[in-house]
Design a protein around this motif. Structure first.
Motif, PDB file in Angstrom:
ATOM      1  N   SER A 120       0.839  -1.196   0.000  1.00 19.94           N
ATOM      2  CA  SER A 120       0.000   0.000   0.000  1.00 19.94           C
ATOM      3  C   SER A 120       0.875   1.246   0.000  1.00 19.94           C
ATOM      4  N   VAL A 121       0.339   2.309  -0.566  1.00 20.73           N
ATOM      5  CA  VAL A 121       0.985   3.624  -0.565  1.00 20.73           C
ATOM      6  C   VAL A 121      -0.105   4.673  -0.372  1.00 20.73           C
ATOM      7  N   ARG A 122       0.312   5.861  -0.024  1.00 22.18           N
ATOM      8  CA  ARG A 122      -0.650   6.961   0.122  1.00 22.18           C
ATOM      9  C   ARG A 122      -0.224   8.117  -0.766  1.00 22.18           C
ATOM     10  N   LEU A 123      -1.160   8.549  -1.620  1.00 20.94           N
ATOM     11  CA  LEU A 123      -0.924   9.708  -2.478  1.00 20.94           C
ATOM     12  C   LEU A 123      -1.528  10.938  -1.820  1.00 20.94           C
ATOM     13  N   GLU A 124      -0.685  11.886  -1.490  1.00 25.77           N
ATOM     14  CA  GLU A 124      -1.169  13.131  -0.896  1.00 25.77           C
ATOM     15  C   GLU A 124      -1.887  13.991  -1.931  1.00 25.77           C
ATOM     16  N   GLU A 125      -1.470  13.851  -3.202  1.00 18.81           N
ATOM     17  CA  GLU A 125      -2.091  14.600  -4.292  1.00 18.81           C
ATOM     18  C   GLU A 125      -2.306  13.658  -5.473  1.00 18.81           C
ATOM     19  N   SER A 126      -3.233  14.011  -6.332  1.00 21.17           N
ATOM     20  CA  SER A 126      -3.470  13.188  -7.526  1.00 21.17           C
ATOM     21  C   SER A 126      -2.250  13.261  -8.446  1.00 21.17           C
ATOM     22  N   THR A 127      -2.097  12.247  -9.275  1.00 18.85           N
ATOM     23  CA  THR A 127      -0.977  12.215 -10.210  1.00 18.85           C
ATOM     24  C   THR A 127      -1.459  11.698 -11.560  1.00 18.85           C
ATOM     25  N   GLY A 148      -0.736   4.622 -14.545  1.00 24.17           N
ATOM     26  CA  GLY A 148      -1.415   5.769 -15.139  1.00 24.17           C
ATOM     27  C   GLY A 148      -1.817   6.820 -14.124  1.00 24.17           C
ATOM     28  N   SER A 149      -2.933   7.490 -14.395  1.00 25.27           N
ATOM     29  CA  SER A 149      -3.423   8.561 -13.517  1.00 25.27           C
ATOM     30  C   SER A 149      -4.113   7.958 -12.298  1.00 25.27           C
ATOM     31  N   ARG A 150      -3.855   8.560 -11.151  1.00 22.97           N
ATOM     32  CA  ARG A 150      -4.461   8.079  -9.913  1.00 22.97           C
ATOM     33  C   ARG A 150      -4.853   9.269  -9.039  1.00 22.97           C
ATOM     34  N   PRO A 151      -6.039   9.192  -8.391  1.00 26.58           N
ATOM     35  CA  PRO A 151      -6.458  10.283  -7.506  1.00 26.58           C
ATOM     36  C   PRO A 151      -5.727  10.213  -6.163  1.00 26.58           C
ATOM     37  N   ALA A 152      -5.826  11.287  -5.413  1.00 30.57           N
ATOM     38  CA  ALA A 152      -5.211  11.303  -4.083  1.00 30.57           C
ATOM     39  C   ALA A 152      -5.924  10.307  -3.171  1.00 30.57           C
ATOM     40  N   GLY A 153      -5.178   9.767  -2.232  1.00 29.02           N
ATOM     41  CA  GLY A 153      -5.759   8.812  -1.296  1.00 29.02           C
ATOM     42  C   GLY A 153      -4.904   7.565  -1.169  1.00 29.02           C
ATOM     43  N   ASP A 154      -5.441   6.575  -0.489  1.00 32.61           N
ATOM     44  CA  ASP A 154      -4.718   5.321  -0.273  1.00 32.61           C
ATOM     45  C   ASP A 154      -4.884   4.410  -1.482  1.00 32.61           C
ATOM     46  N   LEU A 155      -3.804   3.744  -1.839  1.00 33.53           N
ATOM     47  CA  LEU A 155      -3.824   2.797  -2.951  1.00 33.53           C
ATOM     48  C   LEU A 155      -3.198   1.486  -2.483  1.00 33.53           C
ATOM     49  N   LEU A 200       7.338   7.221  -3.459  1.00 33.14           N
ATOM     50  CA  LEU A 200       6.460   7.167  -2.303  1.00 33.14           C
ATOM     51  C   LEU A 200       6.928   6.101  -1.313  1.00 33.14           C
ATOM     52  N   GLU A 201       6.609   6.327  -0.052  1.00 38.00           N
ATOM     53  CA  GLU A 201       6.916   5.335   0.975  1.00 38.00           C
ATOM     54  C   GLU A 201       5.950   4.159   0.830  1.00 38.00           C
ATOM     55  N   THR A 202       6.491   2.968   0.835  1.00 39.05           N
ATOM     56  CA  THR A 202       5.673   1.773   0.640  1.00 39.05           C
ATOM     57  C   THR A 202       5.554   0.970   1.933  1.00 39.05           C
ATOM     58  N   ALA A 203       4.451   0.236   2.027  1.00 36.58           N
ATOM     59  CA  ALA A 203       4.252  -0.732   3.103  1.00 36.58           C
ATOM     60  C   ALA A 203       3.945  -2.059   2.429  1.00 36.58           C
ATOM     61  N   LEU A 204       4.688  -3.106   2.807  1.00 35.22           N
ATOM     62  CA  LEU A 204       4.559  -4.404   2.146  1.00 35.22           C
ATOM     63  C   LEU A 204       4.254  -5.497   3.154  1.00 35.22           C
ATOM     64  N   SER A 205       3.687  -6.574   2.644  1.00 35.53           N
ATOM     65  CA  SER A 205       3.341  -7.698   3.507  1.00 35.53           C
ATOM     66  C   SER A 205       4.559  -8.576   3.748  1.00 35.53           C
ATOM     67  N   ALA A 206       4.570  -9.241   4.896  1.00 38.62           N
ATOM     68  CA  ALA A 206       5.640 -10.170   5.249  1.00 38.62           C
ATOM     69  C   ALA A 206       5.086 -11.217   6.195  1.00 38.62           C
ATOM     70  N   ASN A 207       5.621 -12.420   6.128  1.00 36.74           N
ATOM     71  CA  ASN A 207       5.175 -13.509   6.993  1.00 36.74           C
ATOM     72  C   ASN A 207       5.772 -13.381   8.386  1.00 36.74           C
ATOM     73  N   VAL A 208       4.962 -13.680   9.393  1.00 37.35           N
ATOM     74  CA  VAL A 208       5.423 -13.669  10.774  1.00 37.35           C
ATOM     75  C   VAL A 208       5.977 -15.060  11.108  1.00 37.35           C
TER      76      VAL A 208
END
Length: 238
Positions: A120-127, A148-155, A200-208
């Motif tokens: 997941s990433v967070r866009l502060e502004e549309s791109t 492509g084009s993406r609105p602001a928000g969580d993706l 952008l700063e990313t957050a990724l999944s990982a196994n515990v």
């Protein structure tokens, strides 16, 4: 520090923490109990100077002081019981995390054969131009995913080594003929805004793989490919 793994996790951590069967320490034999205090005070009254007796207020002050100390001791005991119960609940919760996935702030993670990496990433502004580049352990780019084009928000996105799903929608873009093999991969999410490209700063999944609990009750997750991560840094439990 106690560690939780796949082998009998619940019983292991409770045993290591010694919470469930914790024995109370024996009271110090020199401790002044209520009966001993009252006996001492009565002896003091019986042996006081009859010509100069102690003022009643002094006895009342002694009783009040002893009552305060006794009340604090009971409060401390109750707090210790509550703390033990809280740590026990933490231990049970920790045991359920082993084998699951969590999402944490990181650029790299492990893809298992037949598995999926979610991020997941967070866009502060549309791109008007967003893309994800994927690199293998050797640093070679193995995938370029145009979004492509993406609105602001969580993706959010999911990648299986070949295809990509973004916000629950499978992209028409198709990867290679065969999924990439399992291994460590680094993700680079780039956006272009006002002619400038930004990562952008990313957050990724990982196994515990296991969970460690310190003497203070704090939990540390030991993640596959990432190592130790404080449970407070987890963004999502998958």
């Amino acid at each position: 520090m106690s560690q939780v793994n796949n082998d009998n996790t619940t019983n292991s951590i409770l045993s290591n923490l010694n919470i469930a069967n914790k024995n109370k320490d024996d009271k110090n034999s020199n401790e002044l109990g209520q009966s001993a205090f009252l006996e001492l005070m009565i002896t003091q009254m019986n042996n006081q100077d009859p010509l100069s007796p102690q003022d009643n207020g002094d006895f009342i002050a002694q009783l009040a002081q002893f009552s305060s100390v006794e009340g604090l001791e009971r409060l401390n005991n109750r707090f210790e019981e509550f703390s033990g119960s809280f740590m026990s609940n933490q231990a049970l919760q920790a045991s359920s995390l082993v084998g699951r996935q969590v999402t944490v702030p990181t650029e790299k993670t492990l893809l298992f054969d037949g598995g999926i990496v979610s991020g997941s990433v967070r866009l502060e502004e549309s791109t008007n131009d967003m893309r994800i580049n994927v690199y293998d352990e050797a640093g070679e780019q193995v995938s370029a995913i145009p979004l492509g084009s993406r609105p602001a928000g969580d993706l959010s996105f999911r990648w299986d080594g070949q295809n990509v799903e973004v916000n629950g929608e499978l992209l028409d873009w198709i990867g290679g003929e065969e999924p990439l093999p399992g291994g460590e991969y680094r993700f680079e999410v780039l956006v272009t805004q006002d002619g400038k490209t930004e990562q952008l700063e990313t957050a990724l999944s990982a196994n515990v793989n296991s969970v460690s609990m310190g003497d203070d009750g704090r939990l540390t997750l030991n993640l596959a490919g990432l190592g130790a991560v404080n449970i407070g840094d987890v963004k999502q439990f998958n």
